[in-house]
Scaffold this motif. Structure first.
Motif, PDB file in Angstrom:
ATOM      1  N   THR A   1       1.144  -1.213   0.036  1.00 14.15           N
ATOM      2  CA  THR A   1      -0.102  -0.037  -0.198  1.00 14.15           C
ATOM      3  C   THR A   1       1.202   1.481  -0.160  1.00 14.15           C
ATOM      4  O   THR A   1       2.300   1.166   0.513  1.00 14.15           O
ATOM      5  CB  THR A   1      -0.814  -0.443   1.049  1.00 14.15           C
ATOM      6  N   LYS A   2       0.602   1.979  -0.799  1.00 16.64           N
ATOM      7  CA  LYS A   2       1.036   3.094  -0.957  1.00 16.64           C
ATOM      8  C   LYS A   2       1.195   4.484   0.897  1.00 16.64           C
ATOM      9  O   LYS A   2       0.256   4.282   1.471  1.00 16.64           O
ATOM     10  CB  LYS A   2       0.370   4.157  -1.576  1.00 16.64           C
ATOM     11  N   LYS A   3       2.327   4.804   0.603  1.00 12.73           N
ATOM     12  CA  LYS A   3       2.124   5.465   2.128  1.00 12.73           C
ATOM     13  C   LYS A   3       1.644   6.414   2.417  1.00 12.73           C
ATOM     14  O   LYS A   3       0.418   6.033   3.323  1.00 12.73           O
ATOM     15  CB  LYS A   3       3.738   6.332   1.961  1.00 12.73           C
ATOM     16  N   GLN A   4       0.763   6.981   1.024  1.00 11.40           N
ATOM     17  CA  GLN A   4      -0.228   8.166   0.864  1.00 11.40           C
ATOM     18  C   GLN A   4      -1.757   7.252   1.977  1.00 11.40           C
ATOM     19  O   GLN A   4      -2.335   8.125   2.126  1.00 11.40           O
ATOM     20  CB  GLN A   4      -0.077   8.881   0.125  1.00 11.40           C
ATOM     21  N   ASN A   5      -1.625   6.618   1.764  1.00 14.02           N
ATOM     22  CA  ASN A   5      -2.862   5.510   1.868  1.00 14.02           C
ATOM     23  C   ASN A   5      -2.946   4.760   2.773  1.00 14.02           C
ATOM     24  O   ASN A   5      -4.165   4.812   4.223  1.00 14.02           O
ATOM     25  CB  ASN A   5      -3.369   4.243   0.631  1.00 14.02           C
ATOM     26  N   LEU A   6      -1.295   4.818   3.291  1.00 15.56           N
ATOM     27  CA  LEU A   6      -1.591   4.174   4.783  1.00 15.56           C
ATOM     28  C   LEU A   6      -2.019   5.004   5.998  1.00 15.56           C
ATOM     29  O   LEU A   6      -2.712   4.755   6.598  1.00 15.56           O
ATOM     30  CB  LEU A   6      -0.002   4.042   5.049  1.00 15.56           C
ATOM     31  N   GLU A   7      -1.473   6.731   5.205  1.00 14.38           N
ATOM     32  CA  GLU A   7      -1.691   7.769   6.833  1.00 14.38           C
ATOM     33  C   GLU A   7      -3.438   8.196   6.174  1.00 14.38           C
ATOM     34  O   GLU A   7      -3.574   8.796   7.438  1.00 14.38           O
ATOM     35  CB  GLU A   7      -0.670   9.067   5.644  1.00 14.38           C
ATOM     36  N   LEU A   8      -3.891   7.716   5.271  1.00 13.48           N
ATOM     37  CA  LEU A   8      -5.260   7.718   5.186  1.00 13.48           C
ATOM     38  C   LEU A   8      -6.255   7.355   5.734  1.00 13.48           C
ATOM     39  O   LEU A   8      -7.108   7.731   6.201  1.00 13.48           O
ATOM     40  CB  LEU A   8      -5.746   7.786   3.677  1.00 13.48           C
ATOM     41  N   LEU A   9      -5.786   6.063   5.771  1.00 13.83           N
ATOM     42  CA  LEU A   9      -6.339   5.392   6.796  1.00 13.83           C
ATOM     43  C   LEU A   9      -5.913   5.037   7.883  1.00 13.83           C
ATOM     44  O   LEU A   9      -7.067   4.908   8.589  1.00 13.83           O
ATOM     45  CB  LEU A   9      -5.984   3.533   6.516  1.00 13.83           C
ATOM     46  N   LYS A  10      -5.041   5.637   8.282  1.00 14.57           N
ATOM     47  CA  LYS A  10      -4.784   6.333   9.694  1.00 14.57           C
ATOM     48  C   LYS A  10      -5.730   7.062  10.317  1.00 14.57           C
ATOM     49  O   LYS A  10      -6.149   7.023  11.716  1.00 14.57           O
ATOM     50  CB  LYS A  10      -3.705   6.236  10.269  1.00 14.57           C
ATOM     51  N   LEU A  11      -6.058   7.795   9.510  1.00 14.86           N
ATOM     52  CA  LEU A  11      -6.941   8.976   9.780  1.00 14.86           C
ATOM     53  C   LEU A  11      -8.701   8.593   9.991  1.00 14.86           C
ATOM     54  O   LEU A  11      -9.292   8.817  10.629  1.00 14.86           O
ATOM     55  CB  LEU A  11      -6.518   9.923   8.994  1.00 14.86           C
ATOM     56  N   GLU A  12      -8.614   7.642   8.591  1.00 19.70           N
ATOM     57  CA  GLU A  12     -10.061   6.950   8.900  1.00 19.70           C
ATOM     58  C   GLU A  12     -10.525   6.348  10.156  1.00 19.70           C
ATOM     59  O   GLU A  12     -11.778   6.508  10.272  1.00 19.70           O
ATOM     60  CB  GLU A  12     -10.768   5.769   7.992  1.00 19.70           C
TER      61      GLU A  12
END
Length: 97
Positions: free
Chosen positions: A40-51
């Motif tokens: 998973t792209k780092k950006q998507n990991l960060e977005l998941l952490k926000l979700e």
């Protein structure tokens, strides 16, 4: 529940695609997250952490039911508190390097 995929797209993808077959693969939740993080792209990991905190709030307010999460992830949860504990565990795994 109709808005779950729209409001939590990365969580929806994680639960539905990565956890749904966990019984057949005989791996731990931590291993699922490690495998997910590898592709998973780092950006998507960060977005998941926000979700995830937003999802936890919805579970606290009972606007999302544990049965929906159970159905999506193919993991049995007794109640919303059970899901919250599990999501906290998943959040911890996401934070680990």
């Amino acid at each position: 529940m109709n808005n779950f995929q729209a409001n939590f797209p990365l969580t929806y993808q994680l639960l539905g695609a990565w956890f749904s077959d966990i019984d057949y693969e005989d791996i731990t939740y931590e291993e699922v997250i490690e495998n997910y993080k590898k592709v998973t792209k780092k950006q998507n990991l960060e977005l998941l952490k926000l979700e995830l905190p937003k999802l936890k709030k919805e579970l606290d307010k009972n606007t999302i039911d544990h049965q929906y999460i159970s159905h999506l992830s193919n993991i049995y949860f007794e109640n919303n508190d059970d899901v919250l504990k599990w999501l906290n565990e998943i959040s911890t795994y996401l934070e680990e390097n």
